[in-house]
Structures are given as C-alpha cells and as structure tokens.
Design an enzyme around this catalytic site. Sequence first.
Site, PDB file in Angstrom:
ATOM      1  N   TYR A  44     -16.327  17.228 -15.081  1.00  0.00           N
ATOM      2  CA  TYR A  44     -16.659  15.808 -15.161  1.00  0.00           C
ATOM      3  C   TYR A  44     -17.734  15.512 -14.103  1.00  0.00           C
ATOM      4  CZ  TYR A  44     -16.121  10.784 -14.801  1.00  0.00           C
ATOM      5  OH  TYR A  44     -16.366   9.435 -14.771  1.00  0.00           O
ATOM      6  N   LYS A  65      -8.234   6.593 -19.343  1.00  0.00           N
ATOM      7  CA  LYS A  65      -8.576   7.117 -20.661  1.00  0.00           C
ATOM      8  C   LYS A  65      -7.363   7.027 -21.588  1.00  0.00           C
ATOM      9  CE  LYS A  65     -12.312   7.873 -18.300  1.00  0.00           C
ATOM     10  NZ  LYS A  65     -12.605   9.139 -17.689  1.00  0.00           N
ATOM     11  N   ASP A 109      -7.265  19.078 -14.528  1.00  0.00           N
ATOM     12  CA  ASP A 109      -7.606  17.714 -14.933  1.00  0.00           C
ATOM     13  C   ASP A 109      -7.267  17.623 -16.423  1.00  0.00           C
ATOM     14  OD1 ASP A 109      -8.852  15.423 -15.902  1.00  0.00           O
ATOM     15  OD2 ASP A 109     -10.569  15.575 -14.546  1.00  0.00           O
ATOM     16  N   ARG A 117       0.852  -1.189   0.000  1.00  0.00           N
ATOM     17  CA  ARG A 117       0.000   0.000   0.000  1.00  0.00           C
ATOM     18  C   ARG A 117       0.887   1.238   0.000  1.00  0.00           C
ATOM     19  NH1 ARG A 117      -1.636   1.859   4.624  1.00  0.00           N
ATOM     20  NH2 ARG A 117      -2.283  -0.141   5.497  1.00  0.00           N
TER      21      ARG A 117
HETATM   22  C1  LIG Z   1     -13.131   9.571 -16.410  1.00  0.00           C
HETATM   23  C2  LIG Z   1     -12.771  10.890 -15.885  1.00  0.00           C
HETATM   24  C3  LIG Z   1     -12.534  11.091 -14.516  1.00  0.00           C
HETATM   25  C4  LIG Z   1     -12.704   9.976 -13.504  1.00  0.00           C
HETATM   26  O1  LIG Z   1     -11.808   8.928 -13.699  1.00  0.00           O
HETATM   27  P1  LIG Z   1     -12.107   7.376 -13.389  1.00  0.00           P
HETATM   28  O2  LIG Z   1     -10.863   6.709 -13.804  1.00  0.00           O
HETATM   29  O3  LIG Z   1     -13.318   6.974 -14.164  1.00  0.00           O
HETATM   30  O4  LIG Z   1     -12.378   7.267 -11.915  1.00  0.00           O
HETATM   31  C5  LIG Z   1     -12.148  12.361 -14.117  1.00  0.00           C
HETATM   32  N1  LIG Z   1     -12.024  13.388 -14.992  1.00  0.00           N
HETATM   33  C6  LIG Z   1     -12.283  13.233 -16.306  1.00  0.00           C
HETATM   34  C7  LIG Z   1     -12.129  14.401 -17.218  1.00  0.00           C
HETATM   35  C8  LIG Z   1     -12.661  11.996 -16.803  1.00  0.00           C
HETATM   36  O5  LIG Z   1     -12.918  11.850 -18.105  1.00  0.00           O
END
Ligand SMILES: *Cc1c(COP(=O)(O)O)cnc(C)c1O
Length: 384
Positions: free
Chosen positions: A107, A204, A179, A54
């Site tokens: 998001y 992503k 982000d 962890r």
């Molecule tokens: C998918 C996404 C998140 C969240 O991420 P997860 O891996 O699904 O928990 C946060 N910000 C953006 C812009 C996203 O597309």
Amino acid sequence: MSQQLRKPGFATVAVHAGSEPDARTGAVNPPIYASSTYAQDGVGELRSGYEYSRTGNPTRAALEANLAALESGSYARAFASGMAATDCALRAMLRPGDHLIIPNDAYGGTYRLIDKVLAPWGVEYTVVPMHDLAAVRDAVRPSTRLLWVETPTNPLLNIADIAAVAEIARAASATLLVDNTFASPYLQAPLEFGADVVLHSTTKYLGGHSDVVGGALITRAEALDEAFGFLQNGAGAIPGPFDSYLTLRGIKTLPLRMERHSDNAEALVDFLDRHPKIEQVIYPGLVEHPGHEVAAKQMRRFGGMVSVLVSGGVEAAREFCARTEIFTLAESLGGVESLIELPAAMTHASTSGSELEVPDNLVRLSVGIEDAADLIDDLAQALG
Ligand SMILES: *Cc1c(COP(=O)(O)O)cnc(C)c1O
C-alpha cells in the site's frame, strides 16, 4: 442455557462478539459512550476499569473485542486510521538498526511511512516481490525483525503464501504481520496460517460503507498486544466512540457483503476478460492468475477487488475512469458502492519513480454490492 457444542460460525461472531445487551437498559447495541473521563469512587477507585478515553472507552472496547474474535485472535487494538495502526505496529516492533522486509507493491501509504519516516530514524528495509519465496529468504538479514505481507496486494492483487512466509519468519526469529485489508477476516484468517499480527484499515471492508476511517491490530501474543497498547495510549491515535460504533455496525453485515462483492466481481471479471479494450484482467479467482492456487488455499473466496490493464495506454485508462456513471471515480475501496480509480495518478502517486511504481494504464475497481447487470452495463458504456 444449552451447552455450546461447536464454535459459533463467522456470521454469528460478526453480529454478537463483544457486545451483550446493555445491563441497565437492555439496549441491544453498545451505547456510544461520548465521555472523555469517568467518575472515580475514591482516588484511583475506578467503577468499571475506565478512567480516561484515550486509554479506554467502552464503545471502543466492544469494537476491539469483536475484531479479536473475527480474526480468531486474543487481543485487538483499534486506531483512528489504518495508517495509525501501521505507524503503531512499526514503532512498537522496530528500533534503529532493525531491518524489515516489505512487498514491492505494498500500500502506497505504508511504503511512504517506512521510506520517509522510519528510514530516516535508522530503520532499514528491503523491498521484495512477496510471492517469490526465494527472494524473501534472500532478503533476510541477522537484523531482520519484521516481515510485512499484504495479500492480495493493492492494486496488483499479487498473492503471498502466508503459511510459507510464516515459516521463513519463524526461522529468522522475526515477526510476521499481514495487512488483511483487501481480503477482510471473512475471506482470510492470517493468524490461522501462522501470522503473528493482523492489520486492518477498517475504513475498507470492515466498516464497509465509506463513512468512517479506522484501523486495527490483532494478535494472539500478549507481549505484542502490550507493546501496541502502550503506543495506542502513549501516542493516542485512537478512534472516537462514534467511529467505533459505526465500524461495529458495519461489521455485522460483513459476511453478506463479502459474498455479494465476490459474486459481483466474478461477474465483472467474466465480462472484462472477453472485452477487446481490456488488455488483461487481474483477479486471483482466475485460474491463469499466478497466485490462484495459493489464494484458493488460504481464501474462502476471491473478494471484490479487480484490476485491469486498459489497451490504448494511459489516455484510454483515464477516459475509462472518467466515463463511468455508477462506478464513482474515487480513492479508497471496500464500501457498498462501486469505485473506480487510476492508481498511478491517485492512490499510488507517491510510489512514482520507486521500485513500487505501478503501470500507468492500470485501473482498479472496487466492486460494490449493486446489481451486477447494472455494473456490467456501466463498464460496457464507459469502454465505448
Ligand atoms: C487503505 C489502506 C491502508 C491505510 O488505511 P487508512 O485507513 O486509509 O489509513 C493500509 N493498507 C491497505 C491495504 C489499505 O488499503
């Protein structure tokens, strides 16, 4: 070894940063260290700094070193998901009574976490259109600690000027987090434009193959990294070694994939822009997009995400989504395969009735790396 005269380019960093061939075996990839614990030579005498997975795991450490290099940061922390990274960032940087500013098309999951979890604990927030700098400035309060930027945003692809928002944050002695999930580090480097923290859903584009969920926080500030590291270990939302390996494997082809995603998106935009059943195409690469100039300044290319407003309203939009054959109807984005979705009913259902609500005839495309001609044919037949 010859002296390194220039900084290695992005593609070299993507392939090599964070992993040397294994010292014992020469394996060119970091081993998947499936071990929760590590033998100690005496009480508290660690062999190579690891004691419990962890707290730290060598496969995860290889991923973290790579992520830090990709974003030209000094430190990176990997998490079990983008939302775990989001949760860590918010709780590490905010206390009850603190205020943060978030975009009006953040998001959906980010908004939900802030509104449903952080706010009841006493964190205050203001929702603003982040591309409107006067609105951002107006929203700043003495208690503002954090400005949260997404650019391009999900799913409306609005563009925020990172350098300009960084200036507002600096004047307010607040932290700027970007982000960077939609752009990926290949297309946009927020730390270079003055951001303090970069967040990724590595699920992503970084992972890139729709086969792993993960998140990351990257910074140049040691104090922020320490706060993130405390919660990463203290709350424990870590990725396992196999997830870390998959993410690292995906990253090696990030530059190639982002070029192809951008090529294909441009071809589709050209087709959709002239299609009679499409009311509007939203893509930052279009000169008529209100954020085009800023995007051109801070992004290498305009990426693989395209949104459209379908004429004929929600029913026509639903039908479009249901009829594609190569585009898969699914949430998420950033993988090699093309996906289509209806944000108001899927990814952004939780924003219904809020300030973050999206148009119900909005369709979001995550353009994959297939042949552009096949993707165009598919959208043409689905639009009828
Ligand atoms: C998918 C996404 C998140 C969240 O991420 P997860 O891996 O699904 O928990 C946060 N910000 C953006 C812009 C996203 O597309």
